[in-house]
Structures are given as C-alpha cells and as structure tokens.
Design an enzyme around this catalytic site. Structure first.
Site, PDB file in Angstrom:
ATOM      1  N   ASN A 199     -24.476  -4.765  45.846  1.00  0.00           N
ATOM      2  CA  ASN A 199     -24.207  -3.751  46.882  1.00  0.00           C
ATOM      3  C   ASN A 199     -23.889  -2.387  46.267  1.00  0.00           C
ATOM      4  O   ASN A 199     -24.333  -1.350  46.754  1.00  0.00           O
ATOM      5  CB  ASN A 199     -23.055  -4.202  47.782  1.00  0.00           C
ATOM      6  CG  ASN A 199     -23.456  -5.383  48.653  1.00  0.00           C
ATOM      7  OD1 ASN A 199     -24.620  -5.792  48.650  1.00  0.00           O
ATOM      8  ND2 ASN A 199     -22.513  -5.927  49.394  1.00  0.00           N
TER       9      ASN A 199
ATOM     10  N   ARG B 175     -30.119 -38.190  56.651  1.00  0.00           N
ATOM     11  CA  ARG B 175     -29.023 -37.272  56.293  1.00  0.00           C
ATOM     12  C   ARG B 175     -27.681 -37.963  56.457  1.00  0.00           C
ATOM     13  O   ARG B 175     -26.747 -37.745  55.689  1.00  0.00           O
ATOM     14  CB  ARG B 175     -29.056 -35.999  57.162  1.00  0.00           C
ATOM     15  CG  ARG B 175     -30.190 -35.065  56.890  1.00  0.00           C
ATOM     16  CD  ARG B 175     -30.193 -34.534  55.474  1.00  0.00           C
ATOM     17  NE  ARG B 175     -29.277 -33.429  55.249  1.00  0.00           N
ATOM     18  CZ  ARG B 175     -28.763 -33.113  54.080  1.00  0.00           C
ATOM     19  NH1 ARG B 175     -29.045 -33.838  53.002  1.00  0.00           N
ATOM     20  NH2 ARG B 175     -27.944 -32.089  53.944  1.00  0.00           N
TER      21      ARG B 175
ATOM     22  N   ASN C 132     -25.634 -15.537  62.627  1.00  0.00           N
ATOM     23  CA  ASN C 132     -25.589 -14.132  62.232  1.00  0.00           C
ATOM     24  C   ASN C 132     -26.620 -13.321  63.015  1.00  0.00           C
ATOM     25  O   ASN C 132     -27.605 -13.869  63.500  1.00  0.00           O
ATOM     26  CB  ASN C 132     -25.937 -14.056  60.734  1.00  0.00           C
ATOM     27  CG  ASN C 132     -25.349 -12.844  60.074  1.00  0.00           C
ATOM     28  OD1 ASN C 132     -24.695 -12.023  60.713  1.00  0.00           O
ATOM     29  ND2 ASN C 132     -25.580 -12.728  58.783  1.00  0.00           N
TER      30      ASN C 132
ATOM     31  N   ALA D  98     -18.825 -18.646  52.505  1.00  0.00           N
ATOM     32  CA  ALA D  98     -18.869 -19.989  51.918  1.00  0.00           C
ATOM     33  C   ALA D  98     -20.288 -20.260  51.454  1.00  0.00           C
ATOM     34  O   ALA D  98     -21.238 -19.696  51.994  1.00  0.00           O
ATOM     35  CB  ALA D  98     -18.457 -21.021  52.958  1.00  0.00           C
TER      36      ALA D  98
ATOM     37  N   LYS E 282     -22.005  -5.102  63.303  1.00  0.00           N
ATOM     38  CA  LYS E 282     -22.281  -5.905  62.103  1.00  0.00           C
ATOM     39  C   LYS E 282     -23.779  -5.868  61.778  1.00  0.00           C
ATOM     40  O   LYS E 282     -24.176  -5.793  60.614  1.00  0.00           O
ATOM     41  CB  LYS E 282     -21.800  -7.343  62.334  1.00  0.00           C
ATOM     42  CG  LYS E 282     -21.818  -8.172  61.073  1.00  0.00           C
ATOM     43  CD  LYS E 282     -20.954  -9.412  61.163  1.00  0.00           C
ATOM     44  CE  LYS E 282     -20.996 -10.172  59.862  1.00  0.00           C
ATOM     45  NZ  LYS E 282     -21.488 -11.536  59.999  1.00  0.00           N
TER      46      LYS E 282
ATOM     47  N   GLY F 160     -23.510 -27.571  56.854  1.00  0.00           N
ATOM     48  CA  GLY F 160     -23.841 -26.629  55.784  1.00  0.00           C
ATOM     49  C   GLY F 160     -22.580 -25.868  55.401  1.00  0.00           C
ATOM     50  O   GLY F 160     -21.454 -26.381  55.558  1.00  0.00           O
TER      51      GLY F 160
ATOM     52  N   GLY G  39     -20.354 -24.611  58.680  1.00  0.00           N
ATOM     53  CA  GLY G  39     -19.981 -25.802  59.448  1.00  0.00           C
ATOM     54  C   GLY G  39     -18.961 -26.636  58.689  1.00  0.00           C
ATOM     55  O   GLY G  39     -17.964 -27.115  59.254  1.00  0.00           O
TER      56      GLY G  39
HETATM   57  P1  NAP Z   1     -26.414 -23.475  55.829  1.00  0.00           P
HETATM   58  O1  NAP Z   1     -25.465 -23.645  54.691  1.00  0.00           O
HETATM   59  O2  NAP Z   1     -27.883 -23.411  55.544  1.00  0.00           O
HETATM   60  O3  NAP Z   1     -26.128 -24.664  56.856  1.00  0.00           O
HETATM   61  C1  NAP Z   1     -26.911 -24.870  58.002  1.00  0.00           C
HETATM   62  C2  NAP Z   1     -26.800 -26.338  58.361  1.00  0.00           C
HETATM   63  O4  NAP Z   1     -27.441 -26.546  59.630  1.00  0.00           O
HETATM   64  C3  NAP Z   1     -27.476 -27.274  57.359  1.00  0.00           C
HETATM   65  O5  NAP Z   1     -26.552 -28.240  56.955  1.00  0.00           O
HETATM   66  C4  NAP Z   1     -28.614 -27.901  58.163  1.00  0.00           C
HETATM   67  O6  NAP Z   1     -28.839 -29.258  57.891  1.00  0.00           O
HETATM   68  C5  NAP Z   1     -28.061 -27.813  59.560  1.00  0.00           C
HETATM   69  N1  NAP Z   1     -29.082 -27.950  60.603  1.00  0.00           N
HETATM   70  C6  NAP Z   1     -30.111 -27.111  60.888  1.00  0.00           C
HETATM   71  N2  NAP Z   1     -30.824 -27.599  61.928  1.00  0.00           N
HETATM   72  C7  NAP Z   1     -30.232 -28.771  62.280  1.00  0.00           C
HETATM   73  C8  NAP Z   1     -30.500 -29.749  63.281  1.00  0.00           C
HETATM   74  N3  NAP Z   1     -31.524 -29.617  64.142  1.00  0.00           N
HETATM   75  N4  NAP Z   1     -29.707 -30.825  63.351  1.00  0.00           N
HETATM   76  C9  NAP Z   1     -28.658 -30.985  62.498  1.00  0.00           C
HETATM   77  N5  NAP Z   1     -28.345 -30.086  61.541  1.00  0.00           N
HETATM   78  C10 NAP Z   1     -29.126 -28.994  61.440  1.00  0.00           C
HETATM   79  O7  NAP Z   1     -26.069 -22.166  56.676  1.00  0.00           O
HETATM   80  P2  NAP Z   1     -24.690 -21.346  56.725  1.00  0.00           P
HETATM   81  O8  NAP Z   1     -24.597 -20.485  55.530  1.00  0.00           O
HETATM   82  O9  NAP Z   1     -23.576 -22.258  57.057  1.00  0.00           O
HETATM   83  O10 NAP Z   1     -24.985 -20.385  57.940  1.00  0.00           O
HETATM   84  C11 NAP Z   1     -24.902 -20.757  59.317  1.00  0.00           C
HETATM   85  C12 NAP Z   1     -24.887 -19.458  60.126  1.00  0.00           C
HETATM   86  O11 NAP Z   1     -23.650 -18.785  59.863  1.00  0.00           O
HETATM   87  C13 NAP Z   1     -25.993 -18.473  59.719  1.00  0.00           C
HETATM   88  O12 NAP Z   1     -26.487 -17.784  60.829  1.00  0.00           O
HETATM   89  C14 NAP Z   1     -25.282 -17.527  58.767  1.00  0.00           C
HETATM   90  O13 NAP Z   1     -25.875 -16.243  58.699  1.00  0.00           O
HETATM   91  C15 NAP Z   1     -23.907 -17.456  59.421  1.00  0.00           C
HETATM   92  N6  NAP Z   1     -22.863 -17.049  58.470  1.00  0.00           N
HETATM   93  C16 NAP Z   1     -22.718 -17.680  57.273  1.00  0.00           C
HETATM   94  C17 NAP Z   1     -21.734 -17.285  56.397  1.00  0.00           C
HETATM   95  C18 NAP Z   1     -21.541 -17.957  55.058  1.00  0.00           C
HETATM   96  O14 NAP Z   1     -20.721 -17.477  54.262  1.00  0.00           O
HETATM   97  N7  NAP Z   1     -22.228 -19.032  54.749  1.00  0.00           N
HETATM   98  C19 NAP Z   1     -20.858 -16.235  56.738  1.00  0.00           C
HETATM   99  C20 NAP Z   1     -21.012 -15.609  57.985  1.00  0.00           C
HETATM  100  C21 NAP Z   1     -22.037 -16.024  58.836  1.00  0.00           C
HETATM  101  P3  NAP Z   1     -29.497 -29.809  56.517  1.00  0.00           P
HETATM  102  O15 NAP Z   1     -28.379 -29.771  55.530  1.00  0.00           O
HETATM  103  O16 NAP Z   1     -29.894 -31.185  56.899  1.00  0.00           O
HETATM  104  O17 NAP Z   1     -30.636 -28.883  56.207  1.00  0.00           O
END
Ligand code: NAP
Length: 303
Positions: A200, A35, A103, A129, A182, A9, A12
């Site tokens: 915000n 996938r 988070n 991101a 945080k 995602g 990652g």
């Molecule tokens: P995201 O874009 O929704 O990505 C999550 C990924 O995890 C998706 O690709 C999903 O796969 C995959 N996934 C979930 N369960 C799975 C499993 N059992 N096996 C394989 N893949 C699996 O989320 P994100 O924004 O990256 O956020 C991840 C964490 O980082 C969260 O807790 C978020 O709060 C934190 N965070 C994010 C940001 C940011 O800017 N994005 C910043 C700081 C913190 P599918 O694609 O197949 O659904």
C-alpha cells in the site's frame, strides 16, 4: 438460538471459534460430505492468535444434511454467496436472520433479493484473517465490524452474543453509506497496488493518480446519493495508505496467490453504478480495464 455458519474459511472460522468458545450454540455448514470428512479428520477448527494455535471441535454438517435455520452467518466470498443462499433458502425459517459478511457491493443486495422472507443484516468488517491450511485460520488483524439493516433500524437481540464473544462491533444505522465508503477506499487503493505490484505504501509514489481517482469516486458517491460517504475521502485514502504502508492489499494478495478476486463487487460495481448514473469517469473506467487486462494476462477471471 443456534448460529449456523456457512463457510469455514478465514472470516467464518474467526467468527465460529469466538462464538463457540463463549458458549454459543454453533454449527458449521460445509459444502459437501467430502469437506465434512476432511473437517472431521482435522478434529475441528484451529484458530491461531498471537502465534498460539487452539483447536475448537465445533459441530458441523454438510449442506445436504442441514436442518432448519433461524440465524445464519453467510461467510463465503461475494461471488459464491447467491449460489450458497439458493441452496439454503428452503431451510430458512419464516423469521430467519441472515448476516452477510461479503465485501464490496452487489452481492449482499442479490442475496437479500433471493430471500425476501428473511431479515438480512449487512456487515462491513476491518478484521483480518487468512487460512494457513484447511480449517486452520490465523487471526491477523484486530478490527471492527459494523452491522446494520437498511430496512429496519432496531438492532437484533443477538448482538449480546457478539459482546460475549469479544467480537468488536457496532450497530450502524448508516450501514449502506459505510459500505459505499469502504468500496471507494478499496477502488482508490487496491487496483493500483495490483498494477504496480506494490505494498500500500508504494502508492505514495503515485499520488497524482490516487488524487484523480478520489475526485472521480467523490463524483460517483454524490451521484448515487451517498454524499456523507464522500466527505474527506481523499484525506482518508492517504491516511490509510500511510497507516497500512507495509501491508499488501487483499486484492494484491488474491492475485499473487492466483485466487479469484472480488473485483466485480468492487471497482466493477463502481464502474457499473457510474454507467447507470450516466456519469463519465474516464480514469476509473480505464483503471478497471487495465486491471481486467492484467488479470487476463495472469490467467485469472475478470469477474
Ligand atoms: P475464504 O477464506 O475463501 O472462505 C470462504 C469459505 O466459503 C470457504 O471455506 C468455502 O468453502 C466456503 N464456501 C463457498 N461456497 C460454499 C458453499 N456453497 N457451501 C459451503 N461453503 C462454501 O473467504 P474469506 O476470506 O473468509 O472471505 C469471506 C468474505 O469476507 C469475502 O467477501 C471477503 O472479502 C470478506 N472479508 C474477509 C476478510 C478477511 O480478512 N479474510 C476481511 C474482511 C472481509 P471451501 O473451503 O470448501 O472452498
């Protein structure tokens, strides 16, 4: 040593692309064969930086075909992390290291309890991101990542990989305090931006409410033994509101895009922690309830 990354995602992908282009051995773990097939037809992960897309053909496997894991970056949402780690636990080496990017609070704790054989490194990141399309991520905001291990203060050797990959980071001996800070910032800002449907900066019109919440969050941090995290909380909340006035909070973005939120690990966790401490925080509880009702009305889950 190989970096296994679960979750292609937003975050990652951001980590995977930077590690891969710095020459690290990276393998993505995707949820199933379907996938994996979609990923293969996309030809790799695309990262867009400064409007420039670049595709990285990072090797990937489906979770069922994954081999032994020594180093894992768990990059899924907080609510998906325990299920994902239960699937991966049998593959973890005796001395495996697992980096948890989730988070809020609660999820990282649960994951660590499920894999006592592994060293869990907790992360708190201000990088930003978002996914523009499947396997295509925009690097929206440069930030910093703090990593730490409450059980072992010695930094892991692989921080050098992050250095080479230009992933801004620091080893934080006070990671738990940082995670609480945080969480408190999030509780003071994000739910109100959802309820008032504003950026915000819109909270500058609701300063009394923000101040009352900060007062209660301060009490919570002290009651939970996190006094350092309480220092100057209200002032920092106001600074963040001003510095990010034009942005929509992550919770606001989740709700407006009809995505499940992580509130159970944010304000939900804070309210549960207050109850455990037998601390009366009426405004925080009322905010949690209003947010729950708002999510109900918008067809989104409360947890
Ligand atoms: P995201 O874009 O929704 O990505 C999550 C990924 O995890 C998706 O690709 C999903 O796969 C995959 N996934 C979930 N369960 C799975 C499993 N059992 N096996 C394989 N893949 C699996 O989320 P994100 O924004 O990256 O956020 C991840 C964490 O980082 C969260 O807790 C978020 O709060 C934190 N965070 C994010 C940001 C940011 O800017 N994005 C910043 C700081 C913190 P599918 O694609 O197949 O659904």
């Amino acid at each position: 040593m190989r970096w296994h990354i679960l979750g292609a995602g937003s975050l990652g992908s951001l980590w995977a692309a930077r590690l891969y282009r710095a020459g690290c051995d990276v393998e993505l773990i995707l949820r199933d064969q379907q996938r994996l097939a979609s990923y293969q037809s996309a030809g790799g992960l695309t990262l867009i930086e400064d409007n420039q897309p670049h595709c990285y053909p990072i090797p990937a496997v489906s979770i069922d075909d994954c081999g032994p894991i020594s180093r894992l970056l768990l990059a899924c949402k907080a609510y998906d992390a325990p299920t994902a780690i239960i699937q991966l636990a049998p593959l973890l080496a005796e001395d495996a290291e697992v980096i948890l990017l989730q988070n809020g609070l609660g999820s990282q704790e649960r994951v660590a309890a499920l894999i006592p054989q592994a060293r869990c490194i907790l992360a708190s990141s201000t990088e930003g991101a978002f996914r523009q399309a499947d396997f295509c991520t925009v690097f929206a905001g440069h930030g910093h990542t703090w990593l730490g291990d409450p059980l072992q203060s010695e930094p892991p050797t692989w921080l050098v990989d992050l250095q080479q990959s230009q992933i801004n980071h620091d080893w934080a001996e006070d990671i738990v305090s940082r995670l609480w800070r945080k969480l408190a910032l999030n509780c003071a800002i994000n739910p109100l931006t959802v309820l008032y449907d504003c950026r915000n900066g819109g909270l500058l019109e609701h300063q009394a409410e923000v101040a009352t919440l900060c007062h209660e969050l301060n009490q919570l941090l002290h009651a939970c033994g996190m006094s350092t995290a309480a220092t100057g909380l209200h002032e920092q909340v106001i600074r963040v509101i001003n510095a990010t006035a034009a942005n929509y909070s992550s919770m606001h973005q989740d709700v407006s895009q009809k995505r499940r939120t992580e509130i159970a690990y944010l304000i939900g966790y804070a309210c549960a922690a207050a109850e455990r401490q037998q601390l009366q925080l009426p405004h925080l509880n009322a905010l949690n309830e209003r947010l729950g009702q708002y999510l109900d009305a918008h067809g989104l889950p409360r947890h």
